[in-house]
Design a protein around this motif. Structure first.
Motif, PDB file in Angstrom:
ATOM      1  N   THR A  57       4.277  -7.726   0.493  1.00 32.82           N
ATOM      2  CA  THR A  57       4.455  -8.805  -0.469  1.00 32.82           C
ATOM      3  C   THR A  57       3.717  -8.439  -1.742  1.00 32.82           C
ATOM      4  O   THR A  57       2.507  -8.192  -1.706  1.00 32.82           O
ATOM      5  N   VAL A  58       4.431  -8.387  -2.849  1.00 36.10           N
ATOM      6  CA  VAL A  58       3.812  -8.106  -4.137  1.00 36.10           C
ATOM      7  C   VAL A  58       3.579  -9.433  -4.854  1.00 36.10           C
ATOM      8  O   VAL A  58       4.532 -10.147  -5.194  1.00 36.10           O
ATOM      9  N   TRP A  59       2.316  -9.771  -5.072  1.00 33.19           N
ATOM     10  CA  TRP A  59       1.944 -10.996  -5.770  1.00 33.19           C
ATOM     11  C   TRP A  59       1.700 -10.682  -7.240  1.00 33.19           C
ATOM     12  O   TRP A  59       1.185  -9.617  -7.575  1.00 33.19           O
ATOM     13  N   ALA A  66      17.630   0.048   6.404  1.00 31.53           N
ATOM     14  CA  ALA A  66      17.388  -0.607   5.133  1.00 31.53           C
ATOM     15  C   ALA A  66      16.838   0.407   4.128  1.00 31.53           C
ATOM     16  O   ALA A  66      16.189   1.390   4.495  1.00 31.53           O
ATOM     17  N   ALA A  67      17.113   0.145   2.863  1.00 31.06           N
ATOM     18  CA  ALA A  67      16.638   1.035   1.807  1.00 31.06           C
ATOM     19  C   ALA A  67      15.120   1.063   1.772  1.00 31.06           C
ATOM     20  O   ALA A  67      14.462   0.045   1.991  1.00 31.06           O
ATOM     21  N   GLN A  68      14.558   2.216   1.478  1.00 29.91           N
ATOM     22  CA  GLN A  68      13.120   2.340   1.294  1.00 29.91           C
ATOM     23  C   GLN A  68      12.756   2.470  -0.180  1.00 29.91           C
ATOM     24  O   GLN A  68      11.679   2.046  -0.600  1.00 29.91           O
ATOM     25  N   ARG A  69      13.648   3.032  -0.978  1.00 28.56           N
ATOM     26  CA  ARG A  69      13.396   3.147  -2.410  1.00 28.56           C
ATOM     27  C   ARG A  69      13.806   1.866  -3.121  1.00 28.56           C
ATOM     28  O   ARG A  69      14.886   1.330  -2.893  1.00 28.56           O
ATOM     29  N   PHE A  72       6.434   0.963  -2.943  1.00 30.76           N
ATOM     30  CA  PHE A  72       5.819  -0.026  -3.824  1.00 30.76           C
ATOM     31  C   PHE A  72       4.751   0.585  -4.714  1.00 30.76           C
ATOM     32  O   PHE A  72       4.513   0.122  -5.829  1.00 30.76           O
ATOM     33  N   ASP A  73       4.074   1.644  -4.249  1.00 32.71           N
ATOM     34  CA  ASP A  73       3.034   2.284  -5.053  1.00 32.71           C
ATOM     35  C   ASP A  73       3.579   2.814  -6.373  1.00 32.71           C
ATOM     36  O   ASP A  73       2.861   2.864  -7.378  1.00 32.71           O
TER      37      ASP A  73
END
Length: 400
Positions: free
Chosen positions: A235-237, A177-180, A211-212
């Motif tokens: 999970t980005v809230w 799966a993609a990481q970027r 995500f950073d």
């Protein structure tokens, strides 16, 4: 007949269900079985039965009702594990409307429907939409899930609706799966835009994603979730569902640690190996919260180059695998083999941090014999000194 049409015929007709039951009873069908099934049904239906039976078998690791669900390999691979979906859904509790974009086979939509008044599940793939509708019925929430075939980037969100989105992480031609986030679909521009279009929601990302680089500051909370010791998702809230900036959560224990729980700006420096060694949970490591957790619990790193922790007393926490130290040894095959032989160790768990060593290769080189069991922590030294091997005894979790 499309694959989805063939699969639906298996689920919705008496002959189809009979064929599917027969295929499920033969997990490794041979040429004779395939030929017999094709004498009584079209080849595409037999193929669909084999694929659906295999997807259900694999799906048991993620879903309690996998044996009744409409699954496919692609949707199953990206689907959220049921325990993780339920954990996320609790933050949507009491919402009147939640839109689940890129719903896939419906795992998150089902969990959301248990907490919210209405869920609108959106996917551009008609086959996935049909699977979501079926699976919502299996979990008895079909009356609260409306399924729409549409492109997530063009779907108009109802006013006031909260959002959950699970972007496609598959890269064409790649095995992993993609990481970027740049390789996700929808990509980062759309995902960031959701924070302006909805009063709140969640974006599902891979735990190893970048995500950073995209979600920082007080506008977002990034929660790293592990299940049974394996990192599952980031999970980005955003919006009204934000409660902190960083959170680590371990399931099924529902243990959680946030950037507000430990001393601010903490750094767990290295210290001499003590009576106990600890391996932190991947959610704690990937969230960047291992330092504040270590400081709050009186622990330090065994070396600055690795995230194994050490301390004088056992710390009981779901976030830590605890090991009682037996002996510290050099990273030398002969020395390690001799120590294992002297102690009658025949079974050895090997954990490596900060070193390029394959546990399987080392275990073969050690030629273990005996009835005893032990753990071996291999710790890279980096600039702080030579690498070390810690022979230890894993402690059972409290309540296990």
């Amino acid at each position: 007949m499309t694959p989805a049409d063939a699969e639906f015929s298996l689920l919705s007709t008496e002959d189809g269900r009979a064929l599917l039951a027969e295929v499920e009873a033969a997990p490794r069908p041979g040429p004779a079985e395939l030929a017999r099934w094709r004498n009584g049904a079209p080849a595409e239906v037999v193929s669909a039965a084999v694929h659906l039976a295999e997807a259900r078998r694999r799906g048991r690791a993620k879903f309690e009702r996998a044996d009744r669900m409409w699954l496919d390999p692609t949707g199953l691979e990206q689907a959220t594990a049921e325990a993780v979906s339920r954990h996320k859904a609790t933050r949507f509790r009491g919402s009147s409307t939640v839109v689940d974009l890129c719903c896939g086979i419906g795992g998150d939509a089902i969990a959301l429907a248990r907490e919210a008044g209405r869920v609108i599940a959106v996917d551009r793939d008609e086959g996935m939409a049909r699977r979501t509708r079926w699976n919502a019925g299996v979990y008895e929430v079909g009356d609260r899930v409306s399924v729409v075939v549409a492109d997530a980037e063009r779907f108009e969100l109802p006013e006031g609706a909260l959002v959950h989105v699970d972007p496609d992480r598959r890269v064409e031609g790649a095995r992993r799966a993609a990481q970027r986030l740049a390789d996700y679909h929808p990509g980062p521009e759309f995902l960031l835009g959701l924070a302006h279009r909805s009063p709140g929601g969640a974006i599902k990302l891979g735990p190893a994603s970048d995500f950073d680089a995209h979600f920082s500051g007080d506008r977002f909370e990034v929660e790293l979730v592990s299940l049974g010791g394996e990192a599952k998702e980031a999970t980005v809230w955003f919006g009204g569902l934000v409660s902190c900036r960083r959170r680590a959560t371990r399931l099924p224990e529902e243990a959680t640690w946030t950037d507000r729980d430990g001393p601010p700006g903490a750094y767990a420096s290295s210290r001499p190996l003590d009576r106990w060694a600890f391996d932190p949970d991947p959610a704690l490591l990937r969230s960047g919260l291992v330092d504040s957790f270590a400081e709050a619990h009186g622990l330090g790193r065994i070396t600055e180059a690795a995230d194994f922790l050490t301390g004088p007393s056992r710390v009981d926490s779901p976030f830590l695998a605890a090991f009682e130290v037996i002996e510290e040894l050099p990273v030398d095959v002969k020395a390690l083999r001799r120590a294992a032989l002297d102690r009658g160790i025949g079974t050895m768990e090997i954990k490596v941090r900060g070193m390029e060593i394959r546990p399987e290769t080392l275990r073969t080189q050690l030629r273990l014999k005996g009835r005893g069991a032990a753990s071996l922590l291999l710790v890279g030294g980096g600039r702080s000194g030579p690498a070390r091997a810690v022979l230890a005894r894993r402690a059972s979790r409290v309540g296990a």
